[in-house]
Design a protein around this motif. Structure first.
Motif, short mmCIF file in Angstrom:
data_model
loop_
_atom_site.label_atom_id
_atom_site.label_comp_id
_atom_site.label_asym_id
_atom_site.label_seq_id
_atom_site.Cartn_x
_atom_site.Cartn_y
_atom_site.Cartn_z
N VAL A 89 42.92 15.86 73.24
CA VAL A 89 42.82 14.78 72.25
C VAL A 89 41.56 14.92 71.42
O VAL A 89 41.58 14.77 70.20
N ILE A 90 40.43 15.24 72.09
CA ILE A 90 39.18 15.41 71.35
C ILE A 90 39.27 16.61 70.41
O ILE A 90 38.87 16.53 69.24
N ALA A 91 39.82 17.73 70.90
CA ALA A 91 39.94 18.93 70.08
C ALA A 91 40.88 18.70 68.90
O ALA A 91 40.58 19.12 67.77
N LEU A 92 42.00 18.03 69.12
CA LEU A 92 42.95 17.76 68.04
C LEU A 92 42.36 16.82 67.01
O LEU A 92 42.47 17.07 65.80
N ASP A 93 41.69 15.78 67.47
CA ASP A 93 41.09 14.81 66.54
C ASP A 93 40.02 15.48 65.68
O ASP A 93 39.98 15.30 64.46
N GLN A 94 39.16 16.27 66.31
CA GLN A 94 38.12 16.95 65.56
C GLN A 94 38.70 18.03 64.64
O GLN A 94 38.19 18.25 63.54
N GLY A 95 39.78 18.67 65.07
CA GLY A 95 40.42 19.68 64.23
C GLY A 95 41.01 19.07 62.97
O GLY A 95 40.88 19.63 61.87
N ILE A 96 41.64 17.90 63.10
CA ILE A 96 42.21 17.22 61.94
C ILE A 96 41.10 16.81 60.97
O ILE A 96 41.21 17.01 59.75
N GLU A 97 40.03 16.25 61.51
CA GLU A 97 38.93 15.81 60.64
C GLU A 97 38.23 17.02 60.00
O GLU A 97 37.78 16.93 58.85
N TRP A 98 38.12 18.13 60.72
CA TRP A 98 37.48 19.33 60.14
C TRP A 98 38.29 19.87 58.98
O TRP A 98 37.73 20.22 57.91
N LEU A 99 39.61 19.94 59.12
CA LEU A 99 40.46 20.41 58.03
C LEU A 99 40.38 19.45 56.84
O LEU A 99 40.31 19.89 55.68
N ASN A 100 40.40 18.15 57.13
CA ASN A 100 40.29 17.16 56.05
C ASN A 100 38.93 17.25 55.37
O ASN A 100 38.80 17.06 54.15
N HIS A 101 37.91 17.57 56.15
CA HIS A 101 36.55 17.72 55.61
C HIS A 101 36.48 18.88 54.63
O HIS A 101 35.81 18.78 53.59
N VAL A 120 31.45 14.58 60.13
CA VAL A 120 32.07 15.00 58.87
C VAL A 120 31.75 13.93 57.83
O VAL A 120 31.22 12.86 58.15
N CYS A 121 32.05 14.21 56.58
CA CYS A 121 31.78 13.24 55.52
C CYS A 121 32.66 12.00 55.73
O CYS A 121 33.75 12.11 56.32
N PRO A 122 32.22 10.84 55.28
CA PRO A 122 32.99 9.61 55.51
C PRO A 122 34.41 9.68 54.98
O PRO A 122 35.33 9.08 55.54
N GLU A 123 34.61 10.44 53.88
CA GLU A 123 35.95 10.54 53.29
C GLU A 123 36.91 11.32 54.17
O GLU A 123 38.14 11.23 54.00
N ALA A 124 36.38 12.13 55.08
CA ALA A 124 37.22 12.98 55.93
C ALA A 124 37.58 12.32 57.25
O ALA A 124 38.35 12.89 58.02
N LYS A 125 37.03 11.15 57.53
CA LYS A 125 37.35 10.48 58.77
C LYS A 125 38.83 10.11 58.82
O LYS A 125 39.42 9.68 57.83
N VAL A 126 39.45 10.29 59.98
CA VAL A 126 40.86 9.96 60.16
C VAL A 126 40.98 9.05 61.38
O VAL A 126 40.71 9.48 62.51
N PRO A 127 41.38 7.77 61.13
CA PRO A 127 41.50 7.11 59.84
C PRO A 127 40.11 6.84 59.25
O PRO A 127 39.10 7.01 59.92
N LEU A 128 40.08 6.37 58.01
CA LEU A 128 38.81 6.06 57.36
C LEU A 128 38.12 4.91 58.08
O LEU A 128 38.76 4.06 58.71
N GLY A 129 36.80 4.88 57.97
CA GLY A 129 36.05 3.82 58.62
C GLY A 129 36.38 2.45 58.08
O GLY A 129 36.20 1.44 58.77
N THR A 130 36.87 2.38 56.84
CA THR A 130 37.23 1.11 56.23
C THR A 130 38.68 0.70 56.52
O THR A 130 39.12 -0.35 56.06
N SER A 131 39.42 1.53 57.24
CA SER A 131 40.82 1.23 57.53
C SER A 131 40.92 0.05 58.49
O SER A 131 40.01 -0.17 59.31
N PRO A 132 42.00 -0.72 58.43
CA PRO A 132 42.15 -1.85 59.36
C PRO A 132 42.27 -1.37 60.80
O PRO A 132 42.63 -0.22 61.08
#
Length: 293
Positions: A89-101, A120-132
């Motif tokens: 789960v940690i590897a997959l989550d970081q992999g998704i954010e790295w690609l988005n970054h 990673v940059c705030p825009e690359a967070k999945v989901p975004l920090g501002t998401s509900p």
């Protein structure tokens, strides 16, 4: 929830218990049962899909594909579930954010890994920090489903592979002698016949999957075991409804739930097994034939 429960200090007896069991946290506890059942309902068919694909790959005549199928089943089955759940789960989550970054912030110059931190940059967070909050929960639940499906899909692949190998070769050869193509033999003879051999192993996997649902807590999902521990723990006067250590009662309730659900599963699986065994050249099918069923 009820107006009479506005001041817990003024109520007692049965009314206190009703008010206590209808608090917001208890509502979350009740909803967590739906979370577990939803996980099972989605994970089971997804894991079967992974398992069927893995079994097909393991039987493939193409060597790299066969290696891939056998490697998938061997790797996942050889790693303790709790280790796989924590790592994957940690590897997959970081992999998704790295690609988005890489897409969202190509000009980012700061290192992504800073010691033990992954930034990673705030825009690359999945989901975004501002998401509900519900979107964060849905994302975590999706990761949980994928992780469960991959783990149990590997076990299902091994079961299905063995079931395919157990189908009598004479039946396949007879179908080929009647002019069926390889794909027709697979679809009309092998797959329908294999289920009777696979069902005992798949039934065990279903029971293990039910027992594995408390691992949701490791993936950040608040499941029924989490809420039983939180609600049953001893409270102080800082809480609206202080009480002693009631974890024993909460976990006894979960014991009844799991045993009842397991028993219901046994009944359903038994009926499916009987239906699939009718007319088959197996021990169960032969017993049914002699009994005149």
């Amino acid at each position: 929830m009820f107006s009479a429960c506005a001041d817990p200090k003024t109520i007692e007896g049965l009314q206190w218990l009703v008010c206590y069991l209808t608090t917001g946290k208890h509502i979350d506890f009740y909803w967590s049962f739906a979370t577990v059942l939803t996980l099972l309902a989605i994970t089971a068919p997804v894991a079967m899909s992974f398992g069927f694909a893995g079994a097909m790959a393991a039987r493939s005549q193409i060597l790299p594909l066969r290696w891939l199928g056998k490697g998938y089943t061997g790797m996942v089955r050889g790693v303790p579930d709790i280790v796989f759940f924590l790592f994957f789960v940690i590897a997959l989550d970081q992999g998704i954010e790295w690609l988005n970054h890489q897409v969202q912030c190509p000009d980012w110059t700061a290192p992504i890994r800073q010691g033990l931190e992954f930034r990673v940059c705030p825009e690359a967070k999945v989901p975004l920090g501002t998401s509900p909050q519900w979107l964060h929960q849905l994302y975590g639940f999706g990761l949980a489903i994928l992780t469960f499906a991959l783990v149990f899909g590997a076990f299902a692949a091994n079961v299905l592979y063995g079931a395919m190998q157990a189908v009598p070769r004479a039946q396949l050869e007879t179908a080929e002698a009647y002019g069926m193509s390889a794909s027709q033999v697979f679809r009309r003879i092998l797959v329908p016949q294999m289920w009777v051999y696979a069902l005992p192993g798949l039934s065990n996997l279903w029971m293990i999957l039910i027992k594995a649902t408390p691992l949701l807590f490791l993936l950040g999902v608040q499941d029924i075991v989490y809420w039983a521990r939180e609600l049953g723990g001893a409270k102080t006067s800082a809480y609206e409804y202080p009480h002693g250590d009631w974890r024993l009662y909460y976990f006894l309730f979960l014991l009844v739930f799991y045993l009842s659900f397991t028993r219901l599963s046994e009944i359903v699986l038994g009926r499916i097994t009987a239906k699939l065994s009718r007319g088959q050249a197996t021990a169960a099918g032969e017993a049914m034939r002699k009994a005149g069923i």
